[in-house]
Scaffold this active site. Structure first.
Site, PDB file in Angstrom:
ATOM      1  N   HIS A  78       0.839  -1.200   0.000  1.00 14.90           N
ATOM      2  CA  HIS A  78       0.000   0.000   0.000  1.00 14.90           C
ATOM      3  C   HIS A  78       0.875   1.251   0.000  1.00 14.90           C
ATOM      4  O   HIS A  78       1.928   1.290   0.634  1.00 14.90           O
ATOM      5  CB  HIS A  78      -0.897   0.037   1.240  1.00 14.90           C
ATOM      6  CG  HIS A  78      -1.921  -1.047   1.289  1.00 14.90           C
ATOM      7  ND1 HIS A  78      -1.678  -2.265   1.869  1.00 14.90           N
ATOM      8  CD2 HIS A  78      -3.198  -1.093   0.818  1.00 14.90           C
ATOM      9  CE1 HIS A  78      -2.759  -3.020   1.760  1.00 14.90           C
ATOM     10  NE2 HIS A  78      -3.700  -2.342   1.128  1.00 14.90           N
ATOM     11  N   TYR A  80       0.153   3.889   1.540  1.00 16.50           N
ATOM     12  CA  TYR A  80       0.161   4.467   2.896  1.00 16.50           C
ATOM     13  C   TYR A  80       1.213   3.835   3.805  1.00 16.50           C
ATOM     14  O   TYR A  80       1.515   4.360   4.871  1.00 16.50           O
ATOM     15  CB  TYR A  80      -1.229   4.393   3.558  1.00 16.50           C
ATOM     16  CG  TYR A  80      -1.772   3.002   3.806  1.00 16.50           C
ATOM     17  CD1 TYR A  80      -1.230   2.154   4.769  1.00 16.50           C
ATOM     18  CD2 TYR A  80      -2.854   2.526   3.069  1.00 16.50           C
ATOM     19  CE1 TYR A  80      -1.722   0.884   4.979  1.00 16.50           C
ATOM     20  CE2 TYR A  80      -3.365   1.257   3.276  1.00 16.50           C
ATOM     21  CZ  TYR A  80      -2.792   0.439   4.231  1.00 16.50           C
ATOM     22  OH  TYR A  80      -3.285  -0.818   4.426  1.00 16.50           O
ATOM     23  N   GLU A  81       1.759   2.695   3.380  1.00 18.48           N
ATOM     24  CA  GLU A  81       2.812   2.083   4.191  1.00 18.48           C
ATOM     25  C   GLU A  81       4.140   2.825   4.027  1.00 18.48           C
ATOM     26  O   GLU A  81       5.097   2.554   4.745  1.00 18.48           O
ATOM     27  CB  GLU A  81       2.980   0.616   3.809  1.00 18.48           C
ATOM     28  CG  GLU A  81       1.809  -0.241   4.272  1.00 18.48           C
ATOM     29  CD  GLU A  81       1.822  -1.641   3.681  1.00 18.48           C
ATOM     30  OE1 GLU A  81       2.267  -2.555   4.385  1.00 18.48           O
ATOM     31  OE2 GLU A  81       1.406  -1.820   2.527  1.00 18.48           O
ATOM     32  N   SER A 207      -6.397   1.466  -2.217  1.00 16.86           N
ATOM     33  CA  SER A 207      -5.540   0.602  -3.049  1.00 16.86           C
ATOM     34  C   SER A 207      -6.110   0.510  -4.461  1.00 16.86           C
ATOM     35  O   SER A 207      -6.862   1.376  -4.901  1.00 16.86           O
ATOM     36  CB  SER A 207      -5.471  -0.797  -2.430  1.00 16.86           C
ATOM     37  OG  SER A 207      -6.735  -1.426  -2.485  1.00 16.86           O
ATOM     38  N   ASN A 230     -17.888  -1.560   5.137  1.00 18.98           N
ATOM     39  CA  ASN A 230     -18.547  -0.622   6.073  1.00 18.98           C
ATOM     40  C   ASN A 230     -19.192   0.479   5.250  1.00 18.98           C
ATOM     41  O   ASN A 230     -18.824   0.696   4.097  1.00 18.98           O
ATOM     42  CB  ASN A 230     -17.497  -0.011   7.014  1.00 18.98           C
ATOM     43  CG  ASN A 230     -16.348   0.625   6.234  1.00 18.98           C
ATOM     44  OD1 ASN A 230     -15.414  -0.070   5.816  1.00 18.98           O
ATOM     45  ND2 ASN A 230     -16.439   1.926   6.015  1.00 18.98           N
ATOM     46  N   HIS A 242     -10.392  -0.700  11.934  1.00 16.05           N
ATOM     47  CA  HIS A 242      -9.850  -1.742  11.045  1.00 16.05           C
ATOM     48  C   HIS A 242     -10.446  -3.108  11.400  1.00 16.05           C
ATOM     49  O   HIS A 242     -10.684  -3.944  10.538  1.00 16.05           O
ATOM     50  CB  HIS A 242      -8.323  -1.763  11.157  1.00 16.05           C
ATOM     51  CG  HIS A 242      -7.651  -2.731  10.229  1.00 16.05           C
ATOM     52  ND1 HIS A 242      -7.752  -2.629   8.851  1.00 16.05           N
ATOM     53  CD2 HIS A 242      -6.901  -3.832  10.462  1.00 16.05           C
ATOM     54  CE1 HIS A 242      -7.075  -3.613   8.287  1.00 16.05           C
ATOM     55  NE2 HIS A 242      -6.552  -4.361   9.246  1.00 16.05           N
TER      56      HIS A 242
HETATM   57  N1  HPA Z   1     -12.474   4.082   3.610  1.00 14.45           N
HETATM   58  C1  HPA Z   1     -11.310   3.793   2.996  1.00 14.45           C
HETATM   59  N2  HPA Z   1     -10.812   2.575   2.919  1.00 14.45           N
HETATM   60  C2  HPA Z   1     -11.525   1.571   3.462  1.00 14.45           C
HETATM   61  C3  HPA Z   1     -12.738   1.806   4.122  1.00 14.45           C
HETATM   62  C4  HPA Z   1     -13.242   3.143   4.188  1.00 14.45           C
HETATM   63  O1  HPA Z   1     -14.317   3.425   4.743  1.00 14.45           O
HETATM   64  N3  HPA Z   1     -13.190   0.586   4.538  1.00 14.45           N
HETATM   65  C5  HPA Z   1     -12.266  -0.318   4.155  1.00 14.45           C
HETATM   66  N4  HPA Z   1     -11.255   0.261   3.504  1.00 14.45           N
END
Ligand code: HPA
Length: 268
Positions: A78, A80-81, A207, A230, A242
């Site tokens: 990723h 962000y890593e 991603s 979610n 998470h």
């Molecule tokens: N936002 C961004 N990335 C995500 C989300 C989210 O709500 N849920 C799982 N990965």
């Protein structure tokens, strides 16, 4: 580096030529436990990094699955890593060199479309690159793709329709929509989620888009499947962790596996 990596992998897998590549998203890595003929840890592979995000394993897995030769990334890199965007997409270039024609990209995402529910699966019909960078920035490898690649059909309508039909045939309902990628790692604010919706997104995540851009540039067919884990911030009234994301991915896991294995079986 690319040549070195490909040579190393070929030394491990011999004449196994994968035609399908799959990148398994957060909580969706099980498929590579179930179907695994040869596994190579990322830590062994030149040019790869050892990955350590919860819900990710860090292996390249080769398997014959429903009569097709596949290579799976159990865990991805990723942005962000802290990896450069080039590191994030490096495995896609490796897959191309190994012979992959079709890349199946999967991820965990937040639902921005209010009609989506946690544990829904969404076929990606298009994407919005909101990461503020592009993996093709830099010298262009003309052998792999053109300098200014067309992105008007990254996820071909033919393949979207095909995946819908496969879902129908096994009783797995699928949503369809546009995936917007942001860098993360913070989840979006409610205002950002409203922005995403206004701009045309159905789901948000961290991603997939870099890999899709490179795969399309390199001439691969791309299928994208999001597990809506979610409702994105502000759409649901509860906070977001998470752990919630992994829990929802776990619920979706069995239909996800059924869908992917059936797609692999039926794909031409
Ligand atoms: N936002 C961004 N990335 C995500 C989300 C989210 O709500 N849920 C799982 N990965």
């Amino acid at each position: 580096m690319l040549e070195k990596t490909v040579e190393f992998i070929k030394s491990k897998v011999g004449d196994f030529v994968p035609e399908i590549g799959i990148i398994l998203g957060s909580g969706l890595g099980d498929l590579a436990d179930e179907y695994c003929d040869i596994a190579i840890n990322y830590s062994e592979i030149p040019g790869f990094e050892a990955t350590a995000v919860s819900g990710h394993k860090g292996r390249l897995v080769f398997a014959e699955l429903n009569g097709k030769k596949v290579v799976m990334m159990q865990g991805r890199f990723h942005y962000y890593e802290g990896y450069s965007i080039q590191k994030v997409v490096f495995p896609v270039k490796v897959m191309k060199k190994l012979g992959v024609k079709t890349l199946i990209l999967t991820n965990a995402a937040g639902g921005v479309n209010p009609s989506f529910n946690p544990s829904d699966l969404m076929i990606i019909t298009d994407h919005i690159n909101f990461m503020g960078t592009n993996p093709l920035i830099g010298a262009n490898d003309n052998e792999m793709g053109t300098r200014f690649p067309d992105m008007s059909e990254v996820y071909s309508s033919e393949l979207v329709e095909f995946v819908q039909k496969v879902g129908d045939s096994i009783g797995v309902d699928l949503q369809e929509g546009v995936y917007m990628a942001l860098t993360g790692p913070s989840y979006e604010t409610p205002a950002e989620v409203r922005m995403a919706r206004t701009l045309g997104a159905d789901a948000v995540g961290m991603s997939t888009v870099p890999e899709a851009i490179v795969a399309s540039w390199a001439g691969m067919s791309v299928i994208g499947i999001s597990c809506i884990c979610n409702s994105a911030a502000g759409i649901s009234t509860v906070g977001l962790t998470h752990e919630d994301v992994i829990r929802a991915a776990n619920i979706a896991k069995s239909k996800f596996k059924r869908l992917i294995t059936e797609v692999i079986k039926k794909i031409k």
